[in-house]
Design a protein around this motif. Structure first.
Motif, PDB file in Angstrom:
ATOM      1  N   TRP A  78      40.034 -32.803  12.533  1.00  0.00           N
ATOM      2  CA  TRP A  78      40.612 -33.210  11.254  1.00  0.00           C
ATOM      3  C   TRP A  78      41.851 -34.076  11.482  1.00  0.00           C
ATOM      4  O   TRP A  78      42.080 -35.048  10.772  1.00  0.00           O
ATOM      5  CB  TRP A  78      40.963 -31.971  10.419  1.00  0.00           C
ATOM      6  CG  TRP A  78      41.258 -32.270   8.987  1.00  0.00           C
ATOM      7  CD1 TRP A  78      40.360 -32.327   7.971  1.00  0.00           C
ATOM      8  CD2 TRP A  78      42.538 -32.549   8.394  1.00  0.00           C
ATOM      9  NE1 TRP A  78      41.000 -32.624   6.777  1.00  0.00           N
ATOM     10  CE2 TRP A  78      42.339 -32.762   7.015  1.00  0.00           C
ATOM     11  CE3 TRP A  78      43.836 -32.634   8.898  1.00  0.00           C
ATOM     12  CZ2 TRP A  78      43.369 -33.054   6.138  1.00  0.00           C
ATOM     13  CZ3 TRP A  78      44.874 -32.921   8.019  1.00  0.00           C
ATOM     14  CH2 TRP A  78      44.640 -33.129   6.662  1.00  0.00           C
ATOM     15  N   GLU A  79      42.631 -33.720  12.489  1.00  0.00           N
ATOM     16  CA  GLU A  79      43.861 -34.464  12.777  1.00  0.00           C
ATOM     17  C   GLU A  79      43.622 -35.728  13.604  1.00  0.00           C
ATOM     18  O   GLU A  79      44.506 -36.573  13.712  1.00  0.00           O
ATOM     19  CB  GLU A  79      44.855 -33.550  13.500  1.00  0.00           C
ATOM     20  CG  GLU A  79      45.375 -32.442  12.593  1.00  0.00           C
ATOM     21  CD  GLU A  79      46.241 -31.421  13.317  1.00  0.00           C
ATOM     22  OE1 GLU A  79      46.172 -31.336  14.560  1.00  0.00           O
ATOM     23  OE2 GLU A  79      46.980 -30.702  12.627  1.00  0.00           O
ATOM     24  N   ALA A  80      42.442 -35.870  14.173  1.00  0.00           N
ATOM     25  CA  ALA A  80      42.120 -37.025  15.017  1.00  0.00           C
ATOM     26  C   ALA A  80      41.949 -38.288  14.164  1.00  0.00           C
ATOM     27  O   ALA A  80      41.699 -38.219  12.964  1.00  0.00           O
ATOM     28  CB  ALA A  80      40.841 -36.757  15.802  1.00  0.00           C
ATOM     29  N   ASP A  81      42.073 -39.444  14.796  1.00  0.00           N
ATOM     30  CA  ASP A  81      41.900 -40.718  14.105  1.00  0.00           C
ATOM     31  C   ASP A  81      40.444 -40.960  13.701  1.00  0.00           C
ATOM     32  O   ASP A  81      40.169 -41.591  12.689  1.00  0.00           O
ATOM     33  CB  ASP A  81      42.385 -41.879  14.976  1.00  0.00           C
ATOM     34  CG  ASP A  81      43.898 -41.878  15.136  1.00  0.00           C
ATOM     35  OD1 ASP A  81      44.590 -41.283  14.277  1.00  0.00           O
ATOM     36  OD2 ASP A  81      44.386 -42.460  16.112  1.00  0.00           O
ATOM     37  N   GLU A  82      39.504 -40.460  14.508  1.00  0.00           N
ATOM     38  CA  GLU A  82      38.089 -40.628  14.180  1.00  0.00           C
ATOM     39  C   GLU A  82      37.746 -39.724  13.001  1.00  0.00           C
ATOM     40  O   GLU A  82      38.425 -38.750  12.733  1.00  0.00           O
ATOM     41  CB  GLU A  82      37.198 -40.260  15.376  1.00  0.00           C
ATOM     42  CG  GLU A  82      37.408 -41.119  16.603  1.00  0.00           C
ATOM     43  CD  GLU A  82      38.628 -40.680  17.408  1.00  0.00           C
ATOM     44  OE1 GLU A  82      38.891 -39.467  17.496  1.00  0.00           O
ATOM     45  OE2 GLU A  82      39.331 -41.551  17.927  1.00  0.00           O
ATOM     46  N   ASN A  83      36.647 -40.055  12.354  1.00  0.00           N
ATOM     47  CA  ASN A  83      36.249 -39.295  11.166  1.00  0.00           C
ATOM     48  C   ASN A  83      35.136 -38.292  11.441  1.00  0.00           C
ATOM     49  O   ASN A  83      34.613 -37.672  10.531  1.00  0.00           O
ATOM     50  CB  ASN A  83      35.803 -40.261  10.057  1.00  0.00           C
ATOM     51  CG  ASN A  83      35.818 -39.578   8.705  1.00  0.00           C
ATOM     52  OD1 ASN A  83      36.740 -38.839   8.383  1.00  0.00           O
ATOM     53  ND2 ASN A  83      34.773 -39.806   7.933  1.00  0.00           N
ATOM     54  N   ASP A  84      34.754 -38.124  12.698  1.00  0.00           N
ATOM     55  CA  ASP A  84      33.615 -37.278  13.035  1.00  0.00           C
ATOM     56  C   ASP A  84      33.906 -35.795  12.827  1.00  0.00           C
ATOM     57  O   ASP A  84      34.999 -35.316  13.121  1.00  0.00           O
ATOM     58  CB  ASP A  84      33.213 -37.489  14.496  1.00  0.00           C
ATOM     59  CG  ASP A  84      32.815 -38.923  14.786  1.00  0.00           C
ATOM     60  OD1 ASP A  84      32.409 -39.634  13.848  1.00  0.00           O
ATOM     61  OD2 ASP A  84      32.926 -39.331  15.953  1.00  0.00           O
ATOM     62  N   LEU A  85      32.884 -35.101  12.342  1.00  0.00           N
ATOM     63  CA  LEU A  85      32.946 -33.640  12.289  1.00  0.00           C
ATOM     64  C   LEU A  85      33.078 -33.117  13.722  1.00  0.00           C
ATOM     65  O   LEU A  85      32.663 -33.803  14.667  1.00  0.00           O
ATOM     66  CB  LEU A  85      31.639 -33.085  11.708  1.00  0.00           C
ATOM     67  CG  LEU A  85      31.487 -33.043  10.197  1.00  0.00           C
ATOM     68  CD1 LEU A  85      30.026 -32.812   9.830  1.00  0.00           C
ATOM     69  CD2 LEU A  85      32.354 -31.953   9.601  1.00  0.00           C
ATOM     70  N   PRO A  86      33.597 -31.920  13.899  1.00  0.00           N
ATOM     71  CA  PRO A  86      33.596 -31.350  15.253  1.00  0.00           C
ATOM     72  C   PRO A  86      32.167 -31.348  15.810  1.00  0.00           C
ATOM     73  O   PRO A  86      31.208 -31.068  15.078  1.00  0.00           O
ATOM     74  CB  PRO A  86      34.102 -29.916  15.036  1.00  0.00           C
ATOM     75  CG  PRO A  86      34.901 -29.985  13.770  1.00  0.00           C
ATOM     76  CD  PRO A  86      34.213 -31.024  12.924  1.00  0.00           C
ATOM     77  N   GLN A  87      32.031 -31.667  17.087  1.00  0.00           N
ATOM     78  CA  GLN A  87      30.709 -31.800  17.702  1.00  0.00           C
ATOM     79  C   GLN A  87      29.870 -30.534  17.536  1.00  0.00           C
ATOM     80  O   GLN A  87      28.670 -30.595  17.267  1.00  0.00           O
ATOM     81  CB  GLN A  87      30.847 -32.151  19.193  1.00  0.00           C
ATOM     82  CG  GLN A  87      29.530 -32.514  19.844  1.00  0.00           C
ATOM     83  CD  GLN A  87      28.855 -33.726  19.203  1.00  0.00           C
ATOM     84  OE1 GLN A  87      29.480 -34.752  19.016  1.00  0.00           O
ATOM     85  NE2 GLN A  87      27.579 -33.598  18.855  1.00  0.00           N
ATOM     86  N   GLU A  88      30.503 -29.377  17.658  1.00  0.00           N
ATOM     87  CA  GLU A  88      29.767 -28.121  17.539  1.00  0.00           C
ATOM     88  C   GLU A  88      29.162 -27.961  16.141  1.00  0.00           C
ATOM     89  O   GLU A  88      28.071 -27.415  15.987  1.00  0.00           O
ATOM     90  CB  GLU A  88      30.681 -26.916  17.820  1.00  0.00           C
ATOM     91  CG  GLU A  88      31.264 -26.902  19.213  1.00  0.00           C
ATOM     92  CD  GLU A  88      32.628 -27.602  19.314  1.00  0.00           C
ATOM     93  OE1 GLU A  88      33.331 -27.365  20.314  1.00  0.00           O
ATOM     94  OE2 GLU A  88      32.990 -28.389  18.409  1.00  0.00           O
ATOM     95  N   VAL A  89      29.862 -28.456  15.128  1.00  0.00           N
ATOM     96  CA  VAL A  89      29.346 -28.393  13.757  1.00  0.00           C
ATOM     97  C   VAL A  89      28.160 -29.343  13.616  1.00  0.00           C
ATOM     98  O   VAL A  89      27.111 -28.978  13.074  1.00  0.00           O
ATOM     99  CB  VAL A  89      30.448 -28.729  12.722  1.00  0.00           C
ATOM    100  CG1 VAL A  89      29.862 -28.858  11.324  1.00  0.00           C
ATOM    101  CG2 VAL A  89      31.551 -27.682  12.755  1.00  0.00           C
ATOM    102  N   SER A  90      28.302 -30.562  14.125  1.00  0.00           N
ATOM    103  CA  SER A  90      27.200 -31.530  14.066  1.00  0.00           C
ATOM    104  C   SER A  90      25.972 -31.022  14.813  1.00  0.00           C
ATOM    105  O   SER A  90      24.839 -31.235  14.372  1.00  0.00           O
ATOM    106  CB  SER A  90      27.636 -32.872  14.658  1.00  0.00           C
ATOM    107  OG  SER A  90      28.659 -33.429  13.890  1.00  0.00           O
TER     108      SER A  90
END
Length: 157
Positions: A78-90
């Protein structure tokens, strides 16, 4: 009518926040339920007795530890610049983009959208992280977000 417009939604600011506004053309895809419809959905899918995640009873499916297979950090992503969901969630949620999802903040506050829209704006949804649960229509997988920056990955049973 089962929905209210995003303009009328009490927490509209989470989608218009200057740091990450949702473009106007995506607003129709984020559908807050009316309080009556949200209460009905919550009662049928989360808890018949409890109004929010903090007061779930031991009989409610989210409180059964056996329903949760893992717990991972969402705050770093959430705090990262990228917008990706956490990999484990994906990796855990393998849904098609057009699957209808329900982001359940509490009994009177549920938002319906598509999985593609949630993935794109998940950070907006989590401006309020006080125990929301994500469910998919006709799907058993569930996510339960916590204010401590973790999310439980599990199955609704």
């Amino acid at each position: 009518m089962s929905y209210t417009t995003l303009d009328e939604y009490q927490r509209k600011w989470i989608f218009t926040h200057q740091s990450m506004p949702v473009p106007d053309e995506d607003w129709p895809h984020i559908k807050p339920m009316t309080q009556a419809r949200a209460a009905q959905f919550w009662k049928e899918n989360v808890s018949a007795q409890s109004p929010d995640a903090e007061r779930l009873s031991s009989q409610d499916w989210p409180m059964k530890e056996s329903n949760w297979k893992d717990e991972v950090d969402w705050m770093k992503a959430w705090e990262a610049d990228e917008n990706d969901l956490p990999q484990e969630v994906s990796d855990f949620i393998d849904w098609q983009d057009d699957v209808t999802v329900y982001f359940c903040y509490e009994k009177y506050n549920v938002i319906e959208t598509k999985w593609s829209v949630f993935k794109k704006y998940w950070k907006n949804f989590l401006f309020y992280d006080d125990g929301p649960i994500l469910l998919g229509r006709r799907r058993s997988e569930a996510l339960w977000f916590s204010t401590d920056g973790t999310v439980k990955l599990g199955k609704r049973k």
